[in-house]
Design an enzyme around this catalytic site. Structure first.
Site, PDB file in Angstrom:
ATOM      1  N   LEU A  92      -3.976   1.613   5.839  1.00 51.20           N
ATOM      2  CA  LEU A  92      -4.621   0.620   4.978  1.00 51.20           C
ATOM      3  C   LEU A  92      -6.107   0.956   4.786  1.00 51.20           C
ATOM      4  N   ASP A 116     -12.129  -1.299  -8.707  1.00 49.78           N
ATOM      5  CA  ASP A 116     -12.402  -0.135  -9.561  1.00 49.78           C
ATOM      6  C   ASP A 116     -11.550  -0.086 -10.824  1.00 49.78           C
ATOM      7  N   GLY A 125     -22.403  17.374 -11.545  1.00 49.84           N
ATOM      8  CA  GLY A 125     -22.693  15.945 -11.570  1.00 49.84           C
ATOM      9  C   GLY A 125     -23.622  15.592 -10.420  1.00 49.84           C
ATOM     10  N   HIS A 131     -44.424  -6.814  11.676  1.00 51.36           N
ATOM     11  CA  HIS A 131     -45.188  -5.564  11.674  1.00 51.36           C
ATOM     12  C   HIS A 131     -44.966  -4.840  12.996  1.00 51.36           C
ATOM     13  N   GLU A 153       0.856  -1.200   0.000  1.00 52.34           N
ATOM     14  CA  GLU A 153       0.000   0.000   0.000  1.00 52.34           C
ATOM     15  C   GLU A 153       0.883   1.238   0.000  1.00 52.34           C
ATOM     16  N   THR A 190      -9.472   3.811  -0.853  1.00 49.89           N
ATOM     17  CA  THR A 190     -10.406   4.931  -1.038  1.00 49.89           C
ATOM     18  C   THR A 190     -11.591   4.787  -0.092  1.00 49.89           C
ATOM     19  N   ALA A 229     -17.525  -0.765  -3.349  1.00 54.40           N
ATOM     20  CA  ALA A 229     -16.674  -1.507  -2.428  1.00 54.40           C
ATOM     21  C   ALA A 229     -17.073  -2.983  -2.358  1.00 54.40           C
ATOM     22  N   HIS A 230     -18.391  -3.241  -2.281  1.00 49.57           N
ATOM     23  CA  HIS A 230     -18.812  -4.647  -2.121  1.00 49.57           C
ATOM     24  C   HIS A 230     -18.584  -5.447  -3.396  1.00 49.57           C
TER      25      HIS A 230
HETATM   26  P1  FAD Z   1      -9.394   1.493  -3.670  1.00 48.96           P
HETATM   27  O1  FAD Z   1     -10.280   1.494  -2.494  1.00 48.96           O
HETATM   28  O2  FAD Z   1      -9.305   2.737  -4.471  1.00 48.96           O
HETATM   29  O3  FAD Z   1      -7.958   1.083  -3.137  1.00 48.96           O
HETATM   30  C1  FAD Z   1      -6.841   1.073  -3.938  1.00 48.96           C
HETATM   31  C2  FAD Z   1      -5.619   1.216  -3.060  1.00 48.96           C
HETATM   32  O4  FAD Z   1      -4.479   0.952  -3.835  1.00 48.96           O
HETATM   33  C3  FAD Z   1      -5.441   2.621  -2.496  1.00 48.96           C
HETATM   34  O5  FAD Z   1      -5.238   2.562  -1.105  1.00 48.96           O
HETATM   35  C4  FAD Z   1      -4.195   3.137  -3.197  1.00 48.96           C
HETATM   36  O6  FAD Z   1      -3.424   4.007  -2.392  1.00 48.96           O
HETATM   37  C5  FAD Z   1      -3.452   1.852  -3.465  1.00 48.96           C
HETATM   38  N1  FAD Z   1      -2.509   1.921  -4.589  1.00 48.96           N
HETATM   39  C6  FAD Z   1      -2.746   2.387  -5.834  1.00 48.96           C
HETATM   40  N2  FAD Z   1      -1.667   2.211  -6.613  1.00 48.96           N
HETATM   41  C7  FAD Z   1      -0.716   1.635  -5.841  1.00 48.96           C
HETATM   42  C8  FAD Z   1       0.608   1.187  -6.069  1.00 48.96           C
HETATM   43  N3  FAD Z   1       1.157   1.273  -7.283  1.00 48.96           N
HETATM   44  N4  FAD Z   1       1.303   0.655  -5.035  1.00 48.96           N
HETATM   45  C9  FAD Z   1       0.732   0.541  -3.813  1.00 48.96           C
HETATM   46  N5  FAD Z   1      -0.512   0.911  -3.541  1.00 48.96           N
HETATM   47  C10 FAD Z   1      -1.234   1.445  -4.544  1.00 48.96           C
HETATM   48  N6  FAD Z   1     -18.651   2.284  -2.548  1.00 48.96           N
HETATM   49  C11 FAD Z   1     -19.605   1.600  -1.898  1.00 48.96           C
HETATM   50  O7  FAD Z   1     -19.803   0.415  -2.172  1.00 48.96           O
HETATM   51  N7  FAD Z   1     -20.365   2.185  -0.937  1.00 48.96           N
HETATM   52  C12 FAD Z   1     -20.213   3.482  -0.602  1.00 48.96           C
HETATM   53  O8  FAD Z   1     -20.912   3.990   0.283  1.00 48.96           O
HETATM   54  C13 FAD Z   1     -19.220   4.236  -1.275  1.00 48.96           C
HETATM   55  N8  FAD Z   1     -19.033   5.532  -0.970  1.00 48.96           N
HETATM   56  C14 FAD Z   1     -18.050   6.232  -1.618  1.00 48.96           C
HETATM   57  C15 FAD Z   1     -17.900   7.576  -1.313  1.00 48.96           C
HETATM   58  C16 FAD Z   1     -16.929   8.329  -1.954  1.00 48.96           C
HETATM   59  C17 FAD Z   1     -16.774   9.796  -1.604  1.00 48.96           C
HETATM   60  C18 FAD Z   1     -16.086   7.708  -2.904  1.00 48.96           C
HETATM   61  C19 FAD Z   1     -14.997   8.498  -3.566  1.00 48.96           C
HETATM   62  C20 FAD Z   1     -16.234   6.369  -3.217  1.00 48.96           C
HETATM   63  C21 FAD Z   1     -17.242   5.626  -2.583  1.00 48.96           C
HETATM   64  N9  FAD Z   1     -17.455   4.287  -2.893  1.00 48.96           N
HETATM   65  C22 FAD Z   1     -18.436   3.585  -2.258  1.00 48.96           C
HETATM   66  C23 FAD Z   1     -16.648   3.589  -3.903  1.00 48.96           C
HETATM   67  C24 FAD Z   1     -15.559   2.746  -3.222  1.00 48.96           C
HETATM   68  O9  FAD Z   1     -14.761   3.573  -2.412  1.00 48.96           O
HETATM   69  C25 FAD Z   1     -14.707   2.046  -4.258  1.00 48.96           C
HETATM   70  O10 FAD Z   1     -15.522   1.339  -5.162  1.00 48.96           O
HETATM   71  C26 FAD Z   1     -13.735   1.082  -3.608  1.00 48.96           C
HETATM   72  O11 FAD Z   1     -12.897   1.745  -2.696  1.00 48.96           O
HETATM   73  C27 FAD Z   1     -12.899   0.346  -4.649  1.00 48.96           C
HETATM   74  O12 FAD Z   1     -12.040  -0.525  -4.012  1.00 48.96           O
HETATM   75  P2  FAD Z   1     -10.652  -0.971  -4.663  1.00 48.96           P
HETATM   76  O13 FAD Z   1     -10.085  -1.962  -3.707  1.00 48.96           O
HETATM   77  O14 FAD Z   1     -10.851  -1.356  -6.060  1.00 48.96           O
HETATM   78  O15 FAD Z   1      -9.753   0.341  -4.704  1.00 48.96           O
HETATM   79  P1  NAI Z   2     -21.347   9.115 -11.077  1.00 45.39           P
HETATM   80  O1  NAI Z   2     -21.021   8.386 -12.293  1.00 45.39           O
HETATM   81  O2  NAI Z   2     -22.265   8.502 -10.076  1.00 45.39           O
HETATM   82  O3  NAI Z   2     -21.997  10.524 -11.443  1.00 45.39           O
HETATM   83  C1  NAI Z   2     -21.362  11.449 -12.263  1.00 45.39           C
HETATM   84  C2  NAI Z   2     -22.413  12.352 -12.878  1.00 45.39           C
HETATM   85  O4  NAI Z   2     -21.749  13.452 -13.496  1.00 45.39           O
HETATM   86  C3  NAI Z   2     -23.222  11.660 -13.958  1.00 45.39           C
HETATM   87  O5  NAI Z   2     -24.592  11.771 -13.621  1.00 45.39           O
HETATM   88  C4  NAI Z   2     -22.848  12.401 -15.236  1.00 45.39           C
HETATM   89  O6  NAI Z   2     -23.924  12.510 -16.137  1.00 45.39           O
HETATM   90  C5  NAI Z   2     -22.413  13.771 -14.705  1.00 45.39           C
HETATM   91  N1  NAI Z   2     -21.466  14.504 -15.569  1.00 45.39           N
HETATM   92  C6  NAI Z   2     -20.378  14.020 -16.226  1.00 45.39           C
HETATM   93  N2  NAI Z   2     -19.746  14.998 -16.900  1.00 45.39           N
HETATM   94  C7  NAI Z   2     -20.446  16.138 -16.686  1.00 45.39           C
HETATM   95  C8  NAI Z   2     -20.308  17.495 -17.121  1.00 45.39           C
HETATM   96  N3  NAI Z   2     -19.303  17.915 -17.923  1.00 45.39           N
HETATM   97  N4  NAI Z   2     -21.233  18.417 -16.722  1.00 45.39           N
HETATM   98  C9  NAI Z   2     -22.252  18.042 -15.919  1.00 45.39           C
HETATM   99  N5  NAI Z   2     -22.428  16.771 -15.470  1.00 45.39           N
HETATM  100  C10 NAI Z   2     -21.537  15.836 -15.838  1.00 45.39           C
HETATM  101  O7  NAI Z   2     -19.942   9.504 -10.420  1.00 45.39           O
HETATM  102  P2  NAI Z   2     -19.570  10.122  -9.007  1.00 45.39           P
HETATM  103  O8  NAI Z   2     -20.774  10.657  -8.323  1.00 45.39           O
HETATM  104  O9  NAI Z   2     -18.403  11.006  -9.231  1.00 45.39           O
HETATM  105  O10 NAI Z   2     -19.091   8.853  -8.201  1.00 45.39           O
HETATM  106  C11 NAI Z   2     -18.021   8.027  -8.708  1.00 45.39           C
HETATM  107  C12 NAI Z   2     -18.232   6.606  -8.330  1.00 45.39           C
HETATM  108  O11 NAI Z   2     -18.012   6.411  -6.948  1.00 45.39           O
HETATM  109  C13 NAI Z   2     -19.655   6.150  -8.603  1.00 45.39           C
HETATM  110  O12 NAI Z   2     -19.699   5.559  -9.880  1.00 45.39           O
HETATM  111  C14 NAI Z   2     -19.911   5.144  -7.550  1.00 45.39           C
HETATM  112  O13 NAI Z   2     -19.725   3.862  -8.073  1.00 45.39           O
HETATM  113  C15 NAI Z   2     -18.881   5.409  -6.471  1.00 45.39           C
HETATM  114  N6  NAI Z   2     -19.568   5.892  -5.286  1.00 45.39           N
HETATM  115  C16 NAI Z   2     -20.453   5.058  -4.657  1.00 45.39           C
HETATM  116  C17 NAI Z   2     -21.168   5.479  -3.569  1.00 45.39           C
HETATM  117  C18 NAI Z   2     -22.150   4.556  -2.968  1.00 45.39           C
HETATM  118  O14 NAI Z   2     -22.135   3.375  -3.270  1.00 45.39           O
HETATM  119  N7  NAI Z   2     -23.028   5.028  -2.100  1.00 45.39           N
HETATM  120  C19 NAI Z   2     -20.998   6.808  -3.007  1.00 45.39           C
HETATM  121  C20 NAI Z   2     -20.062   7.623  -3.750  1.00 45.39           C
HETATM  122  C21 NAI Z   2     -19.372   7.146  -4.823  1.00 45.39           C
END
Ligand code: FAD
Ligand code: NAI
EC number: 1.8.1.4
Length: 468
Positions: free
Chosen positions: A37, A314, A180, A446, A32, A40, A322-323
């Protein structure tokens, strides 16, 4: 070889893959680049955003809803510093939890940046400037994603921000422009709207959370307008963002092709995320990311074009959740030991943690229409639900979609209190290929919110919902 499995990246994909591989008897290393750890999700995603969503909801309830329950308090005030501090404490607790799990499963943790030397060797550039190379039979790439920012958006991390900075603001924006109206926009827009920001959404598509069933987005928009006076500009494409020093100005093109402008003190850019494979030196092993920057994998095993190198989460196709990353981590670990696991991608639920919450699994009504599949629909409103009336959470509905002939459940879509937890019933039903009638015949306690799922299923079965 030093290890059976090397995982690059410790997000929910990577650390879960590492644990499952260790459970299956493999010698595992995880690399990492940050000192903590969890990736994101834990550090700048799921956990901190849900923490702020919960805190801001407590505030909003105290300020606007306690009185209707007969609870009188002095006007509550927001202490943003404490709120953000609590969020940081929650993240630290969870960081320590993942570290504990690594120790418990005897997984060797390397803090540093991993990059390929060859198909079995990874170089770790450590944070103290030293370097180390380790060898593994299997390598799992789980490097996740970063916020997408287009050059004309002039991101400065101060006033023009992404979700990462929005989780750490030192003041509540007065006028927050949200580019967005997808998942991040809806969630973080809600946080600041509850804390008092005037929130204006500027969205390219025709509605909120446009990838979900359209009924949900319409309902969410209605509630956010009613609750917080949020403003919405759909079919509007942002073409420029600039920080003038005094304010942030956004220029966009509306559906008529006209130029429109917006101004605010902060602008949250939430237009999606990009796969992060920067400086991994994929060339050394002959892997080339596709046009979207993602790593291509075999759909069944998640193996890349190079035998023994896998990719999850991702950085590969599919929902950035995440799931979903966790299921893929488990799948790869089990594949490595010769098992034949499978993921039903259609049954990965999607949740938006606004209030009311939004949750979905399976096909949307728009998808069924487009595919020409004959379907039945049952809908049940929260306002007809005893539990929702008792708590005062009457906004929302459950929609169940089922095959017209066989009655098999094809999709469940919920907006309403506790939808995030309720969707598990839809997932379970669909995993077992239940019919709408099966769901409707199951006894539901209920008074619960879950009764809305039963009622919507009954409505889909034969229009025989009892309470609507
Ligand atoms: P990541 O969680 O992005 O982890 C990748 C890791 O790899 C990072 O720690 C990074 O530092 C490390 N890394 C990268 N390159 C290297 C390298 N070369 N060497 C060593 N380490 C490296 N998803 C949900 O399901 N529910 C939610 O409620 C939700 N809320 C979110 C809210 C926000 C604001 C954001 C931004 C995302 C949210 N997501 C949510 C999406 C979720 O965070 C991601 O889908 C998830 O973290 C992806 O997991 P991952 O393991 O693929 O990658
Ligand atoms: P998103 O894909 O959900 O939404 C992005 C939005 O931006 C879209 O509706 C798109 O039409 C719009 N957009 C794109 N370009 C634009 C422009 N030039 N002008 C105006 N609108 C524009 O992406 P978001 O919200 O950034 O989240 C990224 C990812 O993170 C999501 O795909 C999701 O999988 C994950 N995430 C999951 C969460 C959860 O599970 N609760 C919470 C937060 C993030």
């Amino acid at each position: 070889m030093d290890f059976d499995v090397i995982v690059i990246g410790s997000g929910p994909g990577g650390y879960v893959a590492a644990i499952r591989a260790a459970q299956l008897g493999k010698k595992v290393a995880i690399i990492e680049k940050y000192d903590v750890l969890g990736g994101t999700c834990l550090n700048v995603g799921c956990i901190p955003s849900k923490t702020l969503l919960d805190s801001s909801e407590h505030y909003h309830n105290a300020a606007y809803h306690f009185a209707e329950h007969g609870i009188k308090i002095n006007t509550p005030k927001v202490d943003l510093k404490t709120m953000i501090g609590r969020k940081n404490d929650v993240v630290t607790k969870m960081n320590n939890g993942v570290e504990f799990l690594m120790k418990k499963n005897k997984i060797k943790v390397f803090n540093g940046f991993g990059s390929f030397v060859d198909k079995n060797t990874v170089k770790i550039a450590k944070n103290d400037g030293s370097e180390e190379q380790i060898k593994g039979t299997n390598i799992i790439i789980a490097t996740g994603s970063k916020p997408m920012i287009l050059p004309f958006m002039n991101y400065d991390g101060k006033r023009i921000i992404t979700s990462t900075e929005a989780l750490n603001l030192s003041e509540i924006p007065k006028n927050l422009l949200v580019i967005g109206a997808g998942v991040i926009g809806a969630e973080l827009g809600s946080v600041y709207a509850r804390l008092g920001s005037k929130v204006t959404f500027i969205e390219f598509a025709g509605g909120m959370i446009p990838t979900m069933d359209a009924t949900l987005g319409k309902e969410l928009q209605k509630v956010l307008k009613k609750q917080h006076g949020a403003e919405f500009n759909f079919n509007t494409k942002v073409t420029n963002i600039s920080n003038t020093g005094k304010e942030v100005e956004v220029t966009a093109e509306n559906s008529k092709g006209e130029t429109v402008t917006f101004s605010g003190d902060y602008c949250l850019v939430s237009i999606g995320r990009r796969a992060y494979t920067d400086n991994l030196n994929l060339d050394a092993v002959g892997i080339t990311p596709n046009k979207r920057g993602m790593i291509e994998v075999n759909d069944h095993t998640l193996e890349t074009s190079v035998p023994g190198i896998y990719a999850i989460g991702d950085i590969i196709r599919g929902a950035m959740l995440a799931h979903k990353a966790e299921e893929e981590g488990v799948l790869v670990a089990e594949t490595i030991v010769g098992q034949k696991p499978h993921i039903h991608y259609n049954l990965i639920p999607g949740v938006v943690y606004t209030w009311p919450e939004v949750a979905s699994v399976g096909a949307t009504e728009e998808e069924l229409k487009a595919s020409g599949r004959a379907y039945k629909k049952g809908q049940f409103p929260y306002k007809a639900l005893g539990r929702a009336v008792a708590s005062g959470d009457t906004d929302g509905l459950v929609k169940v979609l089922a095959d017209k002939e066989t009655d098999e459940v094809l999709g469940v879509h919920i907006i309403g209190a506790r939808a995030a937890d309720m969707i598990a019933e839809g997932v379970t039903a669909m995993e077992f290929r239940a019919s709408a009638e099966d769901l409707g015949r199951i006894s539901h306690a209920h008074p619960t919110y879950m009764e809305a799922v039963k009622e919507a299923a009954l409505a889909a079965t034969d229009n025989r919902s009892i309470h609507s």
